[in-house]
Motif scaffolding. Sequence first.
Motif, PDB file in Angstrom:
ATOM      1  N   ILE A   1       0.830  -1.201   0.000  1.00 31.15           N
ATOM      2  CA  ILE A   1       0.000   0.000   0.000  1.00 31.15           C
ATOM      3  C   ILE A   1       0.865   1.252   0.000  1.00 31.15           C
ATOM      4  O   ILE A   1       0.555   2.229  -0.701  1.00 31.15           O
ATOM      5  CB  ILE A   1      -0.996  -0.043   1.176  1.00 31.15           C
ATOM      6  CG1 ILE A   1      -2.073  -1.109   0.865  1.00 31.15           C
ATOM      7  CG2 ILE A   1      -1.617   1.325   1.451  1.00 31.15           C
ATOM      8  CD1 ILE A   1      -2.935  -1.508   2.036  1.00 31.15           C
ATOM      9  N   LEU A   2       1.948   1.247   0.745  1.00 33.24           N
ATOM     10  CA  LEU A   2       2.873   2.382   0.694  1.00 33.24           C
ATOM     11  C   LEU A   2       3.419   2.563  -0.721  1.00 33.24           C
ATOM     12  O   LEU A   2       3.493   3.683  -1.231  1.00 33.24           O
ATOM     13  CB  LEU A   2       4.023   2.182   1.688  1.00 33.24           C
ATOM     14  CG  LEU A   2       3.695   2.397   3.145  1.00 33.24           C
ATOM     15  CD1 LEU A   2       4.824   1.857   4.028  1.00 33.24           C
ATOM     16  CD2 LEU A   2       3.441   3.877   3.434  1.00 33.24           C
ATOM     17  N   PHE A   3       3.806   1.463  -1.339  1.00 30.53           N
ATOM     18  CA  PHE A   3       4.313   1.513  -2.714  1.00 30.53           C
ATOM     19  C   PHE A   3       3.246   2.075  -3.658  1.00 30.53           C
ATOM     20  O   PHE A   3       3.529   2.961  -4.465  1.00 30.53           O
ATOM     21  CB  PHE A   3       4.749   0.104  -3.149  1.00 30.53           C
ATOM     22  CG  PHE A   3       5.191   0.014  -4.573  1.00 30.53           C
ATOM     23  CD1 PHE A   3       6.417   0.519  -4.968  1.00 30.53           C
ATOM     24  CD2 PHE A   3       4.388  -0.595  -5.526  1.00 30.53           C
ATOM     25  CE1 PHE A   3       6.831   0.438  -6.287  1.00 30.53           C
ATOM     26  CE2 PHE A   3       4.789  -0.691  -6.838  1.00 30.53           C
ATOM     27  CZ  PHE A   3       6.017  -0.173  -7.235  1.00 30.53           C
ATOM     28  N   LEU A   4       2.019   1.597  -3.536  1.00 26.14           N
ATOM     29  CA  LEU A   4       0.938   2.063  -4.406  1.00 26.14           C
ATOM     30  C   LEU A   4       0.586   3.524  -4.127  1.00 26.14           C
ATOM     31  O   LEU A   4       0.241   4.266  -5.052  1.00 26.14           O
ATOM     32  CB  LEU A   4      -0.296   1.177  -4.246  1.00 26.14           C
ATOM     33  CG  LEU A   4      -0.136  -0.244  -4.764  1.00 26.14           C
ATOM     34  CD1 LEU A   4      -1.362  -1.080  -4.439  1.00 26.14           C
ATOM     35  CD2 LEU A   4       0.156  -0.259  -6.262  1.00 26.14           C
ATOM     36  N   TRP A   5       0.676   3.922  -2.874  1.00 24.11           N
ATOM     37  CA  TRP A   5       0.426   5.327  -2.519  1.00 24.11           C
ATOM     38  C   TRP A   5       1.409   6.215  -3.274  1.00 24.11           C
ATOM     39  O   TRP A   5       1.034   7.251  -3.817  1.00 24.11           O
ATOM     40  CB  TRP A   5       0.558   5.508  -1.006  1.00 24.11           C
ATOM     41  CG  TRP A   5       0.375   6.908  -0.556  1.00 24.11           C
ATOM     42  CD1 TRP A   5      -0.810   7.551  -0.337  1.00 24.11           C
ATOM     43  CD2 TRP A   5       1.409   7.859  -0.296  1.00 24.11           C
ATOM     44  NE1 TRP A   5      -0.572   8.851   0.053  1.00 24.11           N
ATOM     45  CE2 TRP A   5       0.781   9.065   0.085  1.00 24.11           C
ATOM     46  CE3 TRP A   5       2.800   7.815  -0.346  1.00 24.11           C
ATOM     47  CZ2 TRP A   5       1.500  10.201   0.422  1.00 24.11           C
ATOM     48  CZ3 TRP A   5       3.506   8.950  -0.017  1.00 24.11           C
ATOM     49  CH2 TRP A   5       2.854  10.119   0.354  1.00 24.11           C
ATOM     50  N   ARG A   6       2.677   5.796  -3.326  1.00 24.17           N
ATOM     51  CA  ARG A   6       3.687   6.597  -4.032  1.00 24.17           C
ATOM     52  C   ARG A   6       3.485   6.551  -5.537  1.00 24.17           C
ATOM     53  O   ARG A   6       3.543   7.565  -6.226  1.00 24.17           O
ATOM     54  CB  ARG A   6       5.094   6.102  -3.670  1.00 24.17           C
ATOM     55  CG  ARG A   6       6.222   6.701  -4.526  1.00 24.17           C
ATOM     56  CD  ARG A   6       6.215   8.224  -4.477  1.00 24.17           C
ATOM     57  NE  ARG A   6       7.251   8.829  -5.277  1.00 24.17           N
ATOM     58  CZ  ARG A   6       7.137   9.134  -6.573  1.00 24.17           C
ATOM     59  NH1 ARG A   6       6.022   8.871  -7.237  1.00 24.17           N
ATOM     60  NH2 ARG A   6       8.133   9.720  -7.217  1.00 24.17           N
ATOM     61  N   THR A   7       3.230   5.375  -6.067  1.00 24.83           N
ATOM     62  CA  THR A   7       3.150   5.243  -7.525  1.00 24.83           C
ATOM     63  C   THR A   7       1.859   5.836  -8.096  1.00 24.83           C
ATOM     64  O   THR A   7       1.785   6.075  -9.297  1.00 24.83           O
ATOM     65  CB  THR A   7       3.318   3.782  -7.975  1.00 24.83           C
ATOM     66  OG1 THR A   7       2.310   2.983  -7.359  1.00 24.83           O
ATOM     67  CG2 THR A   7       4.707   3.269  -7.640  1.00 24.83           C
ATOM     68  N   ALA A   8       0.873   6.092  -7.267  1.00 21.71           N
ATOM     69  CA  ALA A   8      -0.359   6.742  -7.745  1.00 21.71           C
ATOM     70  C   ALA A   8      -0.053   8.130  -8.294  1.00 21.71           C
ATOM     71  O   ALA A   8      -0.794   8.646  -9.132  1.00 21.71           O
ATOM     72  CB  ALA A   8      -1.383   6.832  -6.615  1.00 21.71           C
ATOM     73  N   LYS A   9       1.047   8.713  -7.846  1.00 22.04           N
ATOM     74  CA  LYS A   9       1.447  10.059  -8.285  1.00 22.04           C
ATOM     75  C   LYS A   9       2.494   9.993  -9.403  1.00 22.04           C
ATOM     76  O   LYS A   9       3.097  11.001  -9.741  1.00 22.04           O
ATOM     77  CB  LYS A   9       2.018  10.834  -7.101  1.00 22.04           C
ATOM     78  CG  LYS A   9       1.064  10.976  -5.943  1.00 22.04           C
ATOM     79  CD  LYS A   9       1.800  11.523  -4.727  1.00 22.04           C
ATOM     80  CE  LYS A   9       0.920  11.609  -3.521  1.00 22.04           C
ATOM     81  NZ  LYS A   9       0.832  10.372  -2.758  1.00 22.04           N
ATOM     82  N   SER A  10       2.713   8.809  -9.949  1.00 25.88           N
ATOM     83  CA  SER A  10       3.788   8.603 -10.918  1.00 25.88           C
ATOM     84  C   SER A  10       3.355   8.873 -12.351  1.00 25.88           C
ATOM     85  O   SER A  10       2.173   9.011 -12.653  1.00 25.88           O
ATOM     86  CB  SER A  10       4.292   7.164 -10.839  1.00 25.88           C
ATOM     87  OG  SER A  10       4.974   6.953  -9.645  1.00 25.88           O
TER      88      SER A  10
END
Length: 182
Positions: free
Chosen positions: A52-61
């Motif tokens: 979820i932390l990874f997805l939280w970051r990549t949502a802004k990618s």
Amino acid sequence: MGLFSRRRGNRQVVQRQYGVITTTARQPCFYTDYNVPDTVMGRFEMLSSVMILFLWRTAKSSDSGKQLSQEVVDAFFLDIDYSIRELGVGDNSVPKRMKKLAGMFYGRLERYVRCLQDRDLGQLAIALSQNFHGVESEPVDMAELARWMLANADHLARMDEVMVETGMVSFLVPESTEVARG
């Protein structure tokens, strides 16, 4: 031929990134100091939290970061499927279990991301306690894990997009709670 070498290269990037995520989730400190149960479901919850932390970051990618993110999610669910089968669950039951675990994961994703965006340590700790230990059980102090997640959200927000696109996202190493207090 260039298409096949690009896929192989991307598969290596996905495997490397997913390896970092799983290695992070397996840090012994989580299970000894952060009140994460050392059970099959506790490990699923911890792996989900790091994902979820990874997805939280990549949502802004960028698009390429989001594409990599989707491939890492696919690797996550393939790993979960494999683990379920390794536990001896019959082939006929695997799809039902996968559907249940996917529902759990995406429910947690929504709740944790809301807490991360609001920077709400208290609500994140409550959500973690309920998910790791059950809604019906006595609340368990998950503040240390919530702090670690918020610190990682800050760490990931500062991470350069090139790191995301190349599968080099890293996470802060958790500290023993004794070290953190000392």
